[in-house]
Scaffold this motif. Structure first.
Motif, mmCIF file in Angstrom:
data_model
loop_
_atom_site.group_PDB
_atom_site.id
_atom_site.type_symbol
_atom_site.label_atom_id
_atom_site.label_comp_id
_atom_site.label_asym_id
_atom_site.label_seq_id
_atom_site.Cartn_x
_atom_site.Cartn_y
_atom_site.Cartn_z
ATOM 1 N N UNK A 102 0.185 -26.569 95.927
ATOM 2 C CA UNK A 102 1.063 -27.679 96.277
ATOM 3 C C UNK A 102 0.360 -28.944 95.834
ATOM 4 N N UNK A 103 0.897 -29.590 94.811
ATOM 5 C CA UNK A 103 0.269 -30.756 94.203
ATOM 6 C C UNK A 103 1.057 -31.998 94.556
ATOM 7 N N UNK A 104 0.388 -33.004 95.069
ATOM 8 C CA UNK A 104 1.075 -34.247 95.377
ATOM 9 C C UNK A 104 0.113 -35.266 95.946
ATOM 10 N N UNK A 105 0.540 -36.522 96.016
ATOM 11 C CA UNK A 105 -0.325 -37.575 96.552
ATOM 12 C C UNK A 105 -0.511 -37.423 98.051
ATOM 13 N N UNK A 106 -1.468 -38.163 98.596
ATOM 14 C CA UNK A 106 -1.650 -38.170 100.044
ATOM 15 C C UNK A 106 -0.362 -38.662 100.705
ATOM 16 N N UNK A 107 0.040 -37.984 101.779
ATOM 17 C CA UNK A 107 1.264 -38.355 102.461
ATOM 18 C C UNK A 107 2.510 -37.723 101.892
ATOM 19 N N UNK A 108 2.344 -36.778 100.952
ATOM 20 C CA UNK A 108 3.507 -36.165 100.312
ATOM 21 C C UNK A 108 4.163 -35.094 101.172
ATOM 22 N N UNK A 109 3.447 -34.596 102.178
ATOM 23 C CA UNK A 109 3.977 -33.524 103.021
ATOM 24 C C UNK A 109 3.297 -32.189 102.807
ATOM 25 N N UNK A 110 2.246 -32.159 101.990
ATOM 26 C CA UNK A 110 1.566 -30.904 101.685
ATOM 27 C C UNK A 110 0.897 -30.314 102.930
ATOM 28 N N UNK A 111 0.123 -31.133 103.636
ATOM 29 C CA UNK A 111 -0.608 -30.630 104.800
ATOM 30 C C UNK A 111 0.340 -30.223 105.914
ATOM 31 N N UNK A 112 1.446 -30.946 106.073
ATOM 32 C CA UNK A 112 2.431 -30.562 107.082
ATOM 33 C C UNK A 112 3.037 -29.205 106.739
ATOM 34 N N UNK A 113 3.303 -28.983 105.455
ATOM 35 C CA UNK A 113 3.834 -27.687 105.023
ATOM 36 C C UNK A 113 2.846 -26.571 105.336
ATOM 37 N N UNK A 114 1.578 -26.785 104.997
ATOM 38 C CA UNK A 114 0.545 -25.789 105.307
ATOM 39 C C UNK A 114 0.448 -25.591 106.821
ATOM 40 N N UNK A 115 0.563 -26.680 107.579
ATOM 41 C CA UNK A 115 0.496 -26.570 109.033
ATOM 42 C C UNK A 115 1.593 -25.674 109.582
ATOM 43 N N UNK A 116 2.796 -25.769 109.021
ATOM 44 C CA UNK A 116 3.885 -24.905 109.476
ATOM 45 C C UNK A 116 3.639 -23.455 109.074
ATOM 46 N N UNK A 117 3.122 -23.248 107.873
ATOM 47 C CA UNK A 117 2.883 -21.883 107.408
ATOM 48 C C UNK A 117 1.764 -21.196 108.186
ATOM 49 N N UNK A 118 0.864 -21.980 108.748
ATOM 50 C CA UNK A 118 -0.258 -21.410 109.489
ATOM 51 C C UNK A 118 -0.047 -21.487 111.001
ATOM 52 N N UNK A 119 1.170 -21.792 111.432
ATOM 53 C CA UNK A 119 1.611 -21.809 112.828
ATOM 54 C C UNK A 119 1.064 -22.992 113.630
ATOM 55 N N UNK A 120 0.376 -23.938 112.991
ATOM 56 C CA UNK A 120 -0.181 -25.082 113.710
ATOM 57 C C UNK A 120 0.866 -26.154 113.972
ATOM 58 N N UNK A 121 1.907 -26.182 113.154
ATOM 59 C CA UNK A 121 2.986 -27.162 113.290
ATOM 60 C C UNK A 121 4.296 -26.393 113.413
#
Length: 328
Positions: A51-70
């Motif tokens: 997942x390539x994108x600038x800071x604040x693009x939503x990448x970490x939130x996406x990973x958080x959902x996939x790893x059950x943290x979000x």
């Protein structure tokens, strides 16, 4: 949250990760803030996906959902065929996660960080110690086995975090900006480690804002910004499908001459953008464009303070898709 039926074995190619119209909206004193806005993804088993994108693009939130943290606001996500909300405990048992920040236990040495993780996942003491030794050797950390996290370099700590994520042999390894803050040498060394993991069959999902890293490591990737996927595919496929142009940028020491607009009429020019004192030209046929921009400025008595020409790459894909500079 609605969810599609979980994957049935033997239907189509094996899929390790799947999202369907995935959304996440955060609520705060200033109102709702959409972080992820309808992401659809499929990652095959054994694939290195970025997942390539600038800071604040939503990448970490996406990973958080996939790893059950979000918890997703709406849509659905499955990892290893399991719904991340309804079967979160089972998902956690089958994934490994390496976050941006150092999350090692500072009260334990390197070996103990791995041994305790193994015990946490139900290994016997003997098996946990054997696995810890195996990983320390694999990641060339044997001589640091008794070192605490405070005594490790940034590169060593990151490798140990990956070791810890692999202790229980996860089916999918999630890496959130794994090389952020590392010097170039440690970054390249970590790339070699990650390539080796994939060659052994490990499925890896990576977030990064380093375009070179995505191009170097990923089988496929998705360009993400403002919580949406702008394009996805192989690097070469993205260049073709996004129509990546050569981007010629010129900054003048005054207002750009009106004549730069005439470049739009030239064959092979896709578009011309003027912002302040900068002109950016997107060209399929770039030969001579930079020289012409300099000549136009000279004829109008305006000098050039900076100039660049970016050939088709992930960076120009991003610029072509968004029409603006990539943010760090």
């Amino acid at each position: 949250m609605t969810a599609p039926p979980e994957d049935a074995p033997g239907e189509g190619p094996p899929v390790a990760v799947r999202t369907t119209d995935l959304h996440k909206t955060y609520s705060g004193p200033r109102g709702d803030v959409p972080a992820v806005q309808g992401i659809d993804l499929e990652v095959a088993e054994g694939e290195f996906f970025g997942l390539l994108g600038p800071n604040g693009a939503g990448k970490s939130t996406t990973i958080g959902m996939l790893t059950t943290l979000v918890v997703p606001t709406s849509g659905a996500a499955q990892v290893c065929g399991l719904d991340v909300v309804r079967r979160s405990v089972e998902v956690k048992r089958r994934i490994g996660m390496v976050s941006q920040n150092n999350t090692l236990d500072n009260d334990l040495n390197a070996f103990e960080n791995l041994e305790f993780r193994g015990r946490y996942f139900g290994m016997s003491g003997k098996d946990a110690r054997r696995r810890a030794d195996e990983l320390l050797e694999m990641f060339t950390l044997q001589d640091r086995r008794k070192g605490t996290p405070f005594e490790l370099s940034g590169g060593q700590a990151k490798r140990l975090m990956i070791c810890r994520a692999l202790v229980h042999r996860p089916e999918v390894l999630f890496l959130d900006e794994p090389t952020a803050g590392l010097d170039p040498q440690n970054r390249v060394n970590l790339w070699e480690v990650l390539r080796g993991l994939q060659q052994e069959g490990q499925t890896i999902v990576l977030t990064t804002h380093y375009m070179e890293e995505a191009e170097e490591l990923c089988d496929r990737l998705a360009v993400v910004d403002h919580g949406r996927i702008l394009a996805s595919g192989t690097v070469e496929g993205l260049k073709d499908s996004a129509g990546a142009d050569t981007v010629i940028s010129v900054s003048y020491d005054g207002t750009p001459p009106e004549d730069v607009g005439k470049l739009r009429e030239r064959s092979g020019i896709e578009r011309v953008e003027v912002a302040g004192e900068q002109v950016r030209v997107f060209a399929r046929e770039p030969d001579g464009v930079l020289g012409e921009l300099v000549a136009i400025g000279a004829a109008a008595g305006v000098g050039v303070t900076d100039a660049s020409q970016l050939r088709p790459s992930l960076e120009t894909v991003f610029l072509t898709l968004t029409g603006r500079e990539y943010r760090d």
